[in-house]
Design an enzyme around this catalytic site. Structure first.
Site, PDB file in Angstrom:
ATOM      1  N   ASP A 179     -17.128   1.139   4.423  1.00 27.99           N
ATOM      2  CA  ASP A 179     -16.006   1.948   3.942  1.00 27.99           C
ATOM      3  C   ASP A 179     -15.879   1.772   2.420  1.00 27.99           C
ATOM      4  O   ASP A 179     -16.624   0.981   1.826  1.00 27.99           O
ATOM      5  CB  ASP A 179     -14.714   1.608   4.708  1.00 27.99           C
ATOM      6  CG  ASP A 179     -14.154   0.250   4.390  1.00 27.99           C
ATOM      7  OD1 ASP A 179     -14.898  -0.604   3.882  1.00 27.99           O
ATOM      8  OD2 ASP A 179     -12.960   0.017   4.654  1.00 27.99           O
ATOM      9  N   GLU A 189     -11.736  -7.402  14.373  1.00 32.57           N
ATOM     10  CA  GLU A 189     -10.666  -6.515  14.851  1.00 32.57           C
ATOM     11  C   GLU A 189     -11.319  -5.187  15.205  1.00 32.57           C
ATOM     12  O   GLU A 189     -12.318  -4.794  14.588  1.00 32.57           O
ATOM     13  CB  GLU A 189      -9.563  -6.349  13.806  1.00 32.57           C
ATOM     14  CG  GLU A 189      -9.990  -5.776  12.483  1.00 32.57           C
ATOM     15  CD  GLU A 189      -8.861  -5.728  11.458  1.00 32.57           C
ATOM     16  OE1 GLU A 189      -7.742  -6.188  11.749  1.00 32.57           O
ATOM     17  OE2 GLU A 189      -9.115  -5.220  10.347  1.00 32.57           O
ATOM     18  N   SER A 202      -8.584   0.476   0.526  1.00 30.41           N
ATOM     19  CA  SER A 202      -9.634   0.451   1.540  1.00 30.41           C
ATOM     20  C   SER A 202     -10.082   1.863   1.928  1.00 30.41           C
ATOM     21  O   SER A 202     -10.586   2.598   1.103  1.00 30.41           O
ATOM     22  CB  SER A 202      -9.161  -0.350   2.754  1.00 30.41           C
ATOM     23  OG  SER A 202     -10.235  -0.570   3.622  1.00 30.41           O
ATOM     24  N   LYS A 228     -12.411  -9.842   6.618  1.00 35.29           N
ATOM     25  CA  LYS A 228     -13.485  -8.994   7.144  1.00 35.29           C
ATOM     26  C   LYS A 228     -14.434  -8.609   6.010  1.00 35.29           C
ATOM     27  O   LYS A 228     -14.029  -8.493   4.863  1.00 35.29           O
ATOM     28  CB  LYS A 228     -12.916  -7.771   7.850  1.00 35.29           C
ATOM     29  CG  LYS A 228     -11.938  -6.939   7.061  1.00 35.29           C
ATOM     30  CD  LYS A 228     -11.382  -5.837   7.950  1.00 35.29           C
ATOM     31  CE  LYS A 228     -10.401  -4.949   7.222  1.00 35.29           C
ATOM     32  NZ  LYS A 228      -9.073  -5.553   7.112  1.00 35.29           N
ATOM     33  N   ASP A 239     -15.279  -3.537   3.153  1.00 34.02           N
ATOM     34  CA  ASP A 239     -14.874  -4.657   4.017  1.00 34.02           C
ATOM     35  C   ASP A 239     -15.014  -4.305   5.498  1.00 34.02           C
ATOM     36  O   ASP A 239     -14.803  -5.155   6.358  1.00 34.02           O
ATOM     37  CB  ASP A 239     -13.453  -5.159   3.682  1.00 34.02           C
ATOM     38  CG  ASP A 239     -12.360  -4.158   4.006  1.00 34.02           C
ATOM     39  OD1 ASP A 239     -12.665  -2.966   4.238  1.00 34.02           O
ATOM     40  OD2 ASP A 239     -11.172  -4.555   4.016  1.00 34.02           O
ATOM     41  N   ARG A 240     -15.388  -3.048   5.802  1.00 37.41           N
ATOM     42  CA  ARG A 240     -15.581  -2.669   7.199  1.00 37.41           C
ATOM     43  C   ARG A 240     -16.921  -1.951   7.351  1.00 37.41           C
ATOM     44  O   ARG A 240     -17.483  -1.472   6.373  1.00 37.41           O
ATOM     45  CB  ARG A 240     -14.428  -1.761   7.664  1.00 37.41           C
ATOM     46  CG  ARG A 240     -13.082  -2.431   7.432  1.00 37.41           C
ATOM     47  CD  ARG A 240     -11.910  -1.672   8.029  1.00 37.41           C
ATOM     48  NE  ARG A 240     -12.053  -0.258   7.849  1.00 37.41           N
ATOM     49  CZ  ARG A 240     -11.605   0.645   8.726  1.00 37.41           C
ATOM     50  NH1 ARG A 240     -10.997   0.260   9.815  1.00 37.41           N
ATOM     51  NH2 ARG A 240     -11.756   1.929   8.503  1.00 37.41           N
ATOM     52  N   ARG A 268       0.849  -1.192   0.000  1.00 36.13           N
ATOM     53  CA  ARG A 268       0.000   0.000   0.000  1.00 36.13           C
ATOM     54  C   ARG A 268       0.881   1.237   0.000  1.00 36.13           C
ATOM     55  O   ARG A 268       1.840   1.313   0.749  1.00 36.13           O
ATOM     56  CB  ARG A 268      -0.921  -0.007   1.223  1.00 36.13           C
ATOM     57  CG  ARG A 268      -2.176   0.820   0.999  1.00 36.13           C
ATOM     58  CD  ARG A 268      -3.107   0.733   2.187  1.00 36.13           C
ATOM     59  NE  ARG A 268      -4.031  -0.400   2.130  1.00 36.13           N
ATOM     60  CZ  ARG A 268      -5.030  -0.585   2.993  1.00 36.13           C
ATOM     61  NH1 ARG A 268      -5.222   0.281   3.966  1.00 36.13           N
ATOM     62  NH2 ARG A 268      -5.822  -1.636   2.891  1.00 36.13           N
ATOM     63  N   SER A 280     -10.865  -2.188  14.653  1.00 36.35           N
ATOM     64  CA  SER A 280     -11.003  -1.118  13.657  1.00 36.35           C
ATOM     65  C   SER A 280     -12.154  -1.436  12.701  1.00 36.35           C
ATOM     66  O   SER A 280     -11.994  -1.462  11.492  1.00 36.35           O
ATOM     67  CB  SER A 280      -9.694  -0.915  12.900  1.00 36.35           C
ATOM     68  OG  SER A 280      -9.227  -2.145  12.398  1.00 36.35           O
ATOM     69  N   ASP A 325     -14.167   0.195   0.219  1.00 36.48           N
ATOM     70  CA  ASP A 325     -14.085  -1.127  -0.422  1.00 36.48           C
ATOM     71  C   ASP A 325     -14.994  -2.147   0.260  1.00 36.48           C
ATOM     72  O   ASP A 325     -14.913  -3.348  -0.001  1.00 36.48           O
ATOM     73  CB  ASP A 325     -12.639  -1.642  -0.479  1.00 36.48           C
ATOM     74  CG  ASP A 325     -12.082  -1.965   0.893  1.00 36.48           C
ATOM     75  OD1 ASP A 325     -12.458  -1.283   1.877  1.00 36.48           O
ATOM     76  OD2 ASP A 325     -11.246  -2.881   1.008  1.00 36.48           O
TER      77      ASP A 325
END
EC number: 2.7.1.106
Length: 622
Positions: free
Chosen positions: A332, A434, A175, A448, A336-337, A73, A436, A334
């Site tokens: 978010d 997690e 992300s 996730k 995944d959260r 990243r 976050s 992408d």
């Protein structure tokens, strides 16, 4: 005339032996200008060269990206340590070399490529273009590639790797990072993000194949090769079908009077969350119109991270008030959260922390398992997992209810790999998280997943609504039964790696060499675990049970008053993060006292261990 002069200058730049006085830099400049076929990034390097910007050239060209907690990243732009066409081609060539060595059936099983909606005009760089180049490198080597024909949530890539029995996959995403960034996230055949030693071995292979091969730049292959397949419809259908395994109240969902607002934060989430709600029998959630469609500039938020709370959720909260919706779900960029907010009796919004949501998910997933389990199911076969910097609430629930709880290093890659091991040994994993705001309900995906988490929260809220209970009220019930877990997580920004290193080295040599601190202000320390060095004072042999993680800093302090605090560096951003939690037993219900104690301890931790003013740390802006 001017055009020719410019052309001559470029020609001279290309063919001159560079004389910057630094042989390593001269070589790197020569390589970049020979290899890069993207006019925009090539021009960025030529301009720096023309203007004698040797320090910036060195910063851009004399180091490479390494694998952090979420793959490669970096910022988009020209240079070997940035994300751009050339570095993605190099990374994929290294991937090819490594996968060819690991899998004799690589060319039968193939490779999955997905992407989000990021992009940067000045570098002519977008996630979609980088995905096409990733596919092109592999197609040129006769590898079948499953390239999604449009943007997808990150969890779709690990899901597709498992479903299609591919050897690996890549998701092009950064992300929730700032808009300037992008990334290259790698999944192994087991559907989990890669861990050591694969990451190091892939980096070695990348170093061995830095010059683009014939065909690596040929992104036309994506349109012409018979080896390219589009898995979008098939994977989307299978994913939504699998999602129904964690739906327990479909009929109730179809009748609920609750309304939900969903924001996809200018990213990929809108269509997929709508489909997930449909799979669970819900009416569609109300989208935030300004944030529904992809926008690589994330133009309505100061940063595209729903974890930042109310300040970035402004548009969705106002829409929810107008629509009389009590719950806001934010995925978010992408997807995944997941962040969740609930309107309170007093007219204010409560934005749940990741740890609070995990308490609710843990309770819910276990409660649904208990009510729906086969007669012979054994609770001792059931597992939940969390990363070590996350709340210990699942541990408290597990102790009371009789199932197993396990901790991993920070980063979902560790959770995914461990879940795979447990499943292969016949265990049942209900939930993992997690702090976050990364959650995994069920085990269809081993990473996730904000899409499934969003619809599970909707079902949980609808179920509780039939008993006139809010999510906030249920959270209190969970804490009253299993013990209050008060936690606070935040961070400081630090753009100077030597400063970060010296902060952690000082803690390892606090009052004298090789001596950790015995207290922090007035708070006595019981145990210290340093995952960077592998030390753990609570173990008989003083060795950490979690694997050593030398390339990142992480020290955990357990205090006499029951508080656990961790300081660590971020694997994806220039941050020093701190995590602190008071774990109380069910008989300690004075929340004000617990919160006061936690606040004092965090203040002491910051003042004594991080020393922000002395070290020039930038406080998180709230």
């Amino acid at each position: 005339m001017a055009e020719n002069a410019e052309g001559d200058l470029n020609s001279n730049l290309l063919h001159a032996p560079y004389r910057t006085g630094d042989p390593q830099l001269d070589t790197a400049i020569g390589q970049w200008l020979r290899w890069d076929k993207n006019p925009k990034t090539k021009e960025q390097i030529e301009n720096l060269l023309r203007n004698g910007m040797n320090k910036e050239l060195r910063d851009r060209l004399c180091c490479r990206m390494t694998f952090g907690t979420a793959g490669l990243r970096s910022a988009m732009g020209a240079g070997f340590c940035y994300i751009n066409d050339l570095t993605v081609i190099q990374s994929t060539q290294g991937m090819y070399k490594y996968l060819e060595r690991c899998f004799s059936d690589f060319k039968q099983r193939g490779f999955v490529v997905g992407y989000d909606t990021r992009g940067q005009v000045t570098s002519s760089c977008s996630s979609q273009r980088l995905a096409k180049l990733t596919a092109a490198v592999l197609l040129a080597k006769d590898v079948p590639v499953y390239l999604f024909s449009r943007y997808v949530p990150t969890p779709f890539v690990p899901y597709a790797v498992q479903e299609l029995k591919a050897v690996a996959g890549v998701m092009i995403t950064a992300s929730h990072n700032r808009k300037e960034d992008n990334g290259y996230k790698v999944y192994w055949e087991n559907g989990a993000q890669i861990t050591s030693p694969h990451d190091k071995e892939i980096l070695k292979c990348i170093e061995e194949c830095v010059e683009p091969w014939n065909g690596s730049w040929n992104d036309n292959l994506v349109d012409t090769s018979p080896l390219k397949k589009d898995p979008l419809q098939d994977i989307c259908r299978r994913y939504m079908e699998d999602l129904k395994k964690i739906c327990f109240h479909r009929e109730l969902n179809s009748k609920t009077t609750l309304k939900f607002v969903h924001t996809s934060f200018h990213g990929v989430g809108h269509d997929y969350v709508q489909l997930a709600f449909q799979a669970f029998g819900f009416k569609p959630p109300i989208p935030v119109p300004e944030q529904k469609d992809p926008d690589p500039d994330f133009s309505t938020v100061k940063c595209p991270n729903p974890e930042e709370g109310e300040s970035v959720l402004e548009l969705s909260l106002r829409l929810a008030e107008r629509e009389n919706a009590r719950i806001v779900l934010a995925t978010d960029p992408d997807a995944d959260r997941l962040a969740v907010a609930e309107l309170q009796e007093n007219g204010r919004w409560k934005v749940f922390t990741g740890n609070e949501l995990a308490a609710l998910f843990g309770w819910w997933m276990f409660d649904c398992w208990k009510k729906n389990k086969p007669r012979n199911a054994d609770v001792k076969n059931v597992y939940m997992l969390a990363t070590t910097v996350s709340s210990k609430i699942l541990k408290a629930i597990a102790l009371e209810e009789g199932f197993h709880f396990e901790e991993t290093l920070p980063g979902f890659k560790w959770i995914g790999s461990r879940i795979k091991d447990l499943l292969e040994n016949g265990k049942e994993v209900l939930f993992a998280f997690e702090e976050s705001i990364g959650f995994l309900c069920g085990t269809s995906v081993l990473d996730k997943d904000g899409v499934s988490a969003a619809v599970v929260v909707a079902e949980m809220a609808s179920y509780l609504e039939t008993m006139n209970i809010t999510l906030t009220e249920q959270l209190i019930k969970v804490y009253e039964k299993y013990g209050y877990h008060m936690s606070k997580t935040s961070y400081f920004l630090c753009y100077d790696p030597p400063t970060i290193k010296s902060i952690f080295e000082r803690l390892r040599n606090f009052d004298s060499p090789k001596e950790y601190p015995k207290s922090c202000g007035t708070f006595t320390i019981l145990h210290i675990r340093d995952v960077t060095t592998g030390y753990d004072s609570s173990q008989p042999n003083k060795k950490s049970v979690l694997p050593v993680s030398k390339n990142s800093q992480m020290i955990t302090f357990t205090f006499q008053n029951g508080c656990v605090a961790t300081l660590r560096t971020s694997g994806t951003e220039p941050k020093i993060k701190y995590y602190a939690e008071m774990c109380a037993s069910p008989d300690q219900s004075d929340t004000a006292l617990l919160e006061e104690e936690l606040k004092k301890l965090i203040d002491a931790l910051i003042e004594n261990f991080l020393e922000p003013s002395k070290n020039g740390l930038i406080w998180r802006s709230v």
